[in-house]
Design a protein around this motif. Structure first.
Motif, PDB file in Angstrom:
ATOM      1  N   UNK A 136       0.842  -1.336  -0.199  1.00 37.52           N
ATOM      2  CA  UNK A 136      -0.085   0.101   0.020  1.00 37.52           C
ATOM      3  C   UNK A 136       0.760   1.364   0.017  1.00 37.52           C
ATOM      4  N   UNK A 137       0.709   2.261  -0.986  1.00 34.99           N
ATOM      5  CA  UNK A 137       1.489   3.494  -0.857  1.00 34.99           C
ATOM      6  C   UNK A 137       0.229   4.784  -0.422  1.00 34.99           C
ATOM      7  N   UNK A 138       0.873   5.051   0.828  1.00 30.74           N
ATOM      8  CA  UNK A 138       0.386   6.384   1.272  1.00 30.74           C
ATOM      9  C   UNK A 138       0.716   7.747   0.901  1.00 30.74           C
ATOM     10  N   UNK A 139       0.108   8.422   0.878  1.00 27.96           N
ATOM     11  CA  UNK A 139       0.689   9.962   0.565  1.00 27.96           C
ATOM     12  C   UNK A 139       1.678  10.369   1.579  1.00 27.96           C
ATOM     13  N   UNK A 140       1.390   9.974   2.890  1.00 33.08           N
ATOM     14  CA  UNK A 140       2.297  10.482   3.970  1.00 33.08           C
ATOM     15  C   UNK A 140       2.659  11.865   4.025  1.00 33.08           C
ATOM     16  N   UNK A 141       1.749  12.669   3.743  1.00 29.30           N
ATOM     17  CA  UNK A 141       2.016  14.085   3.842  1.00 29.30           C
ATOM     18  C   UNK A 141       1.101  14.920   4.545  1.00 29.30           C
ATOM     19  N   UNK A 142       0.288  14.495   5.456  1.00 24.80           N
ATOM     20  CA  UNK A 142      -0.798  15.100   6.381  1.00 24.80           C
ATOM     21  C   UNK A 142      -1.453  15.781   5.533  1.00 24.80           C
ATOM     22  N   UNK A 143      -1.728  15.557   4.229  1.00 25.73           N
ATOM     23  CA  UNK A 143      -2.983  16.061   3.222  1.00 25.73           C
ATOM     24  C   UNK A 143      -4.038  15.694   3.557  1.00 25.73           C
ATOM     25  N   UNK A 144      -5.170  16.006   2.974  1.00 31.02           N
ATOM     26  CA  UNK A 144      -6.487  15.921   3.541  1.00 31.02           C
ATOM     27  C   UNK A 144      -6.643  14.242   2.918  1.00 31.02           C
ATOM     28  N   UNK A 145      -6.213  13.914   1.958  1.00 32.92           N
ATOM     29  CA  UNK A 145      -5.809  12.363   1.763  1.00 32.92           C
ATOM     30  C   UNK A 145      -5.495  11.549   2.457  1.00 32.92           C
ATOM     31  N   UNK A 146      -4.227  12.022   3.244  1.00 29.66           N
ATOM     32  CA  UNK A 146      -3.826  11.151   4.097  1.00 29.66           C
ATOM     33  C   UNK A 146      -4.316  11.040   5.363  1.00 29.66           C
ATOM     34  N   UNK A 147      -4.744  12.090   5.936  1.00 30.33           N
ATOM     35  CA  UNK A 147      -5.651  12.237   6.855  1.00 30.33           C
ATOM     36  C   UNK A 147      -6.737  11.446   6.887  1.00 30.33           C
TER      37      UNK A 147
END
Length: 276
Positions: A136-147
């Motif tokens: 699984x690849x996460x954005x990992x950047x505290x973006x809305x999608x990551x949250x």
């Protein structure tokens, strides 16, 4: 003499440019999905024509956008992390939060679906990916999608980083999808960016939608004015015009009309009141 002539020409040029004044420029911090999807490029010229305001923006993850606003480096926000937005407003950093549109998140992955999760609920799908160690690849950047992703893992009672095949891209959505394609892994994405990505990839796209339509995948976007009481340089009047423009029926229709190859990327749902 030459220096004087040059100064007159420069001033004359500025006078003939109706949107050249700094006072008519609004700075927005927004999420990468509004840019990657092409929505801002579509709406910005209309906004400028109808309001006389030049809109400039920086597209980052929602978490970073909120930090930019806290540092008084933006006038307005267009973001999609409701819980973080409400905390932002409650802490006094922003005012007049209004929802403007939505789409949804989807889980994409290899066409072979190695975890066998196609059509399952979000919680079941995440559990299947984790158990199969399918990647699984996460954005990992505290973006809305990551949250949103972090919330979904929590609801599924799973700690994803215990899996060695859980990767953190630390980048935007397009880069994250590229990484998922390279690793033949799954990922969570907003549908608007996915449609843009799939269109650009064409037949070379190794990823497909495997999970969609779950209520847990709802993705709300809102506009917020940065609080002038904390950031005195905020252009409050222009920010108000910006918010009013986004919730106006004509703009809401333009959002609905924005499509890529016949596919609607965002769905208007403005409410005129603040704090929604």
């Amino acid at each position: 003499m030459f220096r004087f002539f040059l100064s007159v020409c420069v001033l004359g040029s500025l006078a003939l440019t109706p949107f050249a004044r700094a006072a008519d420029t609004l700075m927005m911090a927004t999420t990468t999905s509004t840019q990657d999807s092409g929505l801002l490029e579509y709406l910005e010229p209309v906004f400028k024509k109808e309001t006389g305001i030049e809109l400039k923006w920086v597209a980052v993850g929602t978490g970073k956008a909120l930090e930019i606003a806290k540092n008084c480096d933006a006038d307005v926000l267009l973001v999609h992390a409701p819980s973080a937005e409400m905390e932002f407003v409650k802490a006094g950093h922003g005012t007049d939060r209004r929802q403007v549109m939505y789409n949804d998140f989807i889980i994409v992955g290899p066409a072979s679906d190695p975890a066998g999760i196609k059509g399952k609920s979000t919680a079941e799908a995440l559990g299947g990916i984790f158990e199969a160690k399918a990647g699984f690849v996460s954005r990992g950047d505290q973006s809305g999608t990551h949250k949103a992703e972090q919330k979904l893992w929590k609801q599924a009672d799973i700690t994803p980083d215990k899996d060695p095949k859980y990767f953190s891209a630390g980048q935007g959505m397009i880069a994250t999808l590229n990484m998922a394609a390279e690793k033949q892994a799954y990922s969570l994405t907003d549908r608007g960016t996915w449609i843009t990505f799939a269109d650009k990839m064409g037949d070379k796209n190794p990823l497909v939608i495997v999970v969609e339509g779950d209520k847990a995948l709802f993705n709300q976007y809102s506009v917020i004015t940065v609080n002038a009481a904390q950031c005195p340089k905020v252009k409050k009047d222009l920010a108000q015009k910006f918010e009013d423009w986004w919730v106006a029926p004509s703009t809401q229709q333009k959002i609905a009309d924005y499509k890529l190859k016949g596919k609607q990327l965002f769905f208007p749902n403005a409410e005129s009141g603040a704090g929604k």
